[in-house]
Design a protein around this motif. Sequence first.
Motif, PDB file in Angstrom:
ATOM      1  N   ARG A   1      -8.186   1.369  -7.276  1.00 44.11           N
ATOM      2  CA  ARG A   1      -7.544   1.992  -6.097  1.00 44.11           C
ATOM      3  C   ARG A   1      -6.826   3.261  -6.706  1.00 44.11           C
ATOM      4  O   ARG A   1      -5.771   3.318  -6.698  1.00 44.11           O
ATOM      5  CB  ARG A   1      -6.612   0.949  -5.802  1.00 44.11           C
ATOM      6  CG  ARG A   1      -7.224  -0.250  -5.442  1.00 44.11           C
ATOM      7  CD  ARG A   1      -6.190  -1.333  -5.043  1.00 44.11           C
ATOM      8  NE  ARG A   1      -6.679  -2.770  -4.837  1.00 44.11           N
ATOM      9  CZ  ARG A   1      -7.545  -3.301  -3.716  1.00 44.11           C
ATOM     10  NH1 ARG A   1      -7.649  -2.282  -2.856  1.00 44.11           N
ATOM     11  NH2 ARG A   1      -7.963  -4.202  -3.752  1.00 44.11           N
TER      12      ARG A   1
ATOM     13  N   SER B   1     -12.266  -2.679  -8.274  1.00 42.76           N
ATOM     14  CA  SER B   1     -11.238  -2.389  -7.233  1.00 42.76           C
ATOM     15  C   SER B   1     -10.189  -1.234  -7.756  1.00 42.76           C
ATOM     16  O   SER B   1      -9.113  -1.436  -7.996  1.00 42.76           O
ATOM     17  CB  SER B   1     -10.204  -3.731  -7.072  1.00 42.76           C
ATOM     18  OG  SER B   1     -11.090  -4.794  -6.391  1.00 42.76           O
TER      19      SER B   1
ATOM     20  N   THR C   1      -9.337   3.743  -2.844  1.00 39.24           N
ATOM     21  CA  THR C   1      -8.601   3.579  -1.624  1.00 39.24           C
ATOM     22  C   THR C   1      -6.859   3.648  -2.072  1.00 39.24           C
ATOM     23  O   THR C   1      -6.534   3.441  -3.209  1.00 39.24           O
ATOM     24  CB  THR C   1      -8.591   2.225  -1.041  1.00 39.24           C
ATOM     25  OG1 THR C   1      -7.885   1.967   0.223  1.00 39.24           O
ATOM     26  CG2 THR C   1      -8.345   1.012  -1.999  1.00 39.24           C
ATOM     27  N   GLY C   2      -6.144   3.858  -0.977  1.00 40.76           N
ATOM     28  CA  GLY C   2      -4.576   3.712  -1.162  1.00 40.76           C
ATOM     29  C   GLY C   2      -4.013   2.455  -0.813  1.00 40.76           C
ATOM     30  O   GLY C   2      -3.080   2.240  -0.570  1.00 40.76           O
ATOM     31  N   SER C   3      -5.190   1.663  -0.239  1.00 39.47           N
ATOM     32  CA  SER C   3      -4.664   0.304   0.215  1.00 39.47           C
ATOM     33  C   SER C   3      -4.585  -0.560  -0.893  1.00 39.47           C
ATOM     34  O   SER C   3      -5.086  -0.504  -1.811  1.00 39.47           O
ATOM     35  CB  SER C   3      -5.725  -0.014   1.201  1.00 39.47           C
ATOM     36  OG  SER C   3      -5.619  -1.623   1.767  1.00 39.47           O
TER      37      SER C   3
ATOM     38  N   GLU D   1      -8.076  -5.209   0.828  1.00 40.48           N
ATOM     39  CA  GLU D   1      -9.166  -5.182   1.858  1.00 40.48           C
ATOM     40  C   GLU D   1      -8.793  -5.739   3.020  1.00 40.48           C
ATOM     41  O   GLU D   1      -9.332  -5.706   4.004  1.00 40.48           O
ATOM     42  CB  GLU D   1     -10.550  -5.263   1.221  1.00 40.48           C
ATOM     43  CG  GLU D   1     -11.000  -4.133   0.356  1.00 40.48           C
ATOM     44  CD  GLU D   1     -10.112  -3.842  -0.754  1.00 40.48           C
ATOM     45  OE1 GLU D   1      -9.599  -2.692  -0.831  1.00 40.48           O
ATOM     46  OE2 GLU D   1     -10.173  -4.750  -1.768  1.00 40.48           O
TER      47      GLU D   1
ATOM     48  N   ASP E   1       0.801  -1.178   0.030  1.00 46.58           N
ATOM     49  CA  ASP E   1       0.068   0.078  -0.072  1.00 46.58           C
ATOM     50  C   ASP E   1       0.848   1.163   0.139  1.00 46.58           C
ATOM     51  O   ASP E   1       2.073   1.068   0.110  1.00 46.58           O
ATOM     52  CB  ASP E   1      -0.969   0.152   1.070  1.00 46.58           C
ATOM     53  CG  ASP E   1      -0.225  -0.024   2.692  1.00 46.58           C
ATOM     54  OD1 ASP E   1       0.886   0.420   2.621  1.00 46.58           O
ATOM     55  OD2 ASP E   1      -1.032  -0.492   3.425  1.00 46.58           O
TER      56      ASP E   1
ATOM     57  N   ASP F   1     -16.368   0.903  -8.938  1.00 45.47           N
ATOM     58  CA  ASP F   1     -15.155   0.743  -7.889  1.00 45.47           C
ATOM     59  C   ASP F   1     -16.207   0.645  -6.486  1.00 45.47           C
ATOM     60  O   ASP F   1     -17.046   1.241  -6.207  1.00 45.47           O
ATOM     61  CB  ASP F   1     -14.428   1.896  -7.824  1.00 45.47           C
ATOM     62  CG  ASP F   1     -13.507   1.902  -6.547  1.00 45.47           C
ATOM     63  OD1 ASP F   1     -12.888   0.917  -6.392  1.00 45.47           O
ATOM     64  OD2 ASP F   1     -13.558   2.835  -5.966  1.00 45.47           O
TER      65      ASP F   1
ATOM     66  N   THR G   1     -14.183   0.255  -3.829  1.00 42.54           N
ATOM     67  CA  THR G   1     -12.855   0.540  -2.665  1.00 42.54           C
ATOM     68  C   THR G   1     -12.931   1.956  -2.125  1.00 42.54           C
ATOM     69  O   THR G   1     -12.208   2.214  -1.097  1.00 42.54           O
ATOM     70  CB  THR G   1     -11.611   0.299  -3.213  1.00 42.54           C
ATOM     71  OG1 THR G   1     -11.074   1.090  -4.221  1.00 42.54           O
ATOM     72  CG2 THR G   1     -11.447  -0.883  -3.730  1.00 42.54           C
ATOM     73  N   GLY G   2     -13.724   2.874  -2.708  1.00 44.73           N
ATOM     74  CA  GLY G   2     -13.572   4.001  -2.457  1.00 44.73           C
ATOM     75  C   GLY G   2     -12.311   4.787  -2.777  1.00 44.73           C
ATOM     76  O   GLY G   2     -12.038   5.907  -2.263  1.00 44.73           O
TER      77      GLY G   2
END
Length: 271
Positions: free
Chosen positions: A167, A165, A262-264, A267, A139, A257, A259-260
């Motif tokens: 990201r 996903s 994400t920077g991850s 999950e 991440d 998407d 994941t919003g």
Amino acid sequence: MTADEMTRVLADGNTLPLLGLGVWQVPDGRGCVDAVLWALEAGYRHIDTAQAYRNEASVGKALKESGLARDEVFVTTKFFPRGDDPVRAAEESLRKLGLDQVDLYLVHWPQGGPTWAWPGMERAAELGYARSIGVSNFDEAELASVAEIATRMPVANQVDFSPFSFRRALHDTCEKMNIALEAYSPLGTGRHLTDATVAAIATEAGRTPAQVLLRWAVQRGIPVIPKSVNRERIRQNAQIFDFELPAEAMARLDALDLTGGTGSAREGKWW
């Protein structure tokens, strides 16, 4: 298509094909050999394996049977981070693959922390075992930790990436750090193929749902490594460089998407 439109130049100057065959969950043996051969026959020039997959020997057998020159195929493998030495592990991978060098060697996941394996990865590159080195499932914070101690930066970060996903923050960070984000599970291990939006766009484009999902990534310059052991699907998945999705279709896919942005990289972690 020109070679430039089907590849991505990495930060170290090496060239990564945008389309590769992934062999995760493909058992060692003739089925794996055939899948790699079929991919190479269909024009793939990137094969992605890993020590954890336990099928490097079959990939090596297929490379030999293909008759292609070594410099025609980009080969990725990954360090199994439950081991203790990326250098020794690379030597074993090369023995199984029947190669003197891989094109890309990745830390498969950041087990035990993001930085401990990196000096060994750099050493593997120094010894000529890998032309390029990188990471997987890292991440934003983990990439930053590696950057703080690296004398040679990772050139790739392979993560779960698809319209579902998407990201965005992680992708943006990778771009800022000149790290190529690579997409694994671009088809969601098959579950994304029946999504209504994907299916509708595929019908509009006169393409398969898989081709739409793969095109969504490569149209952004993101390398993809779909997995298949079906000869016809392997062939179909290669037909993604002769069409373009309109901006409206790309936006509809972006909106899937979950994941919003994400920077991850994950999950849920398995390590």
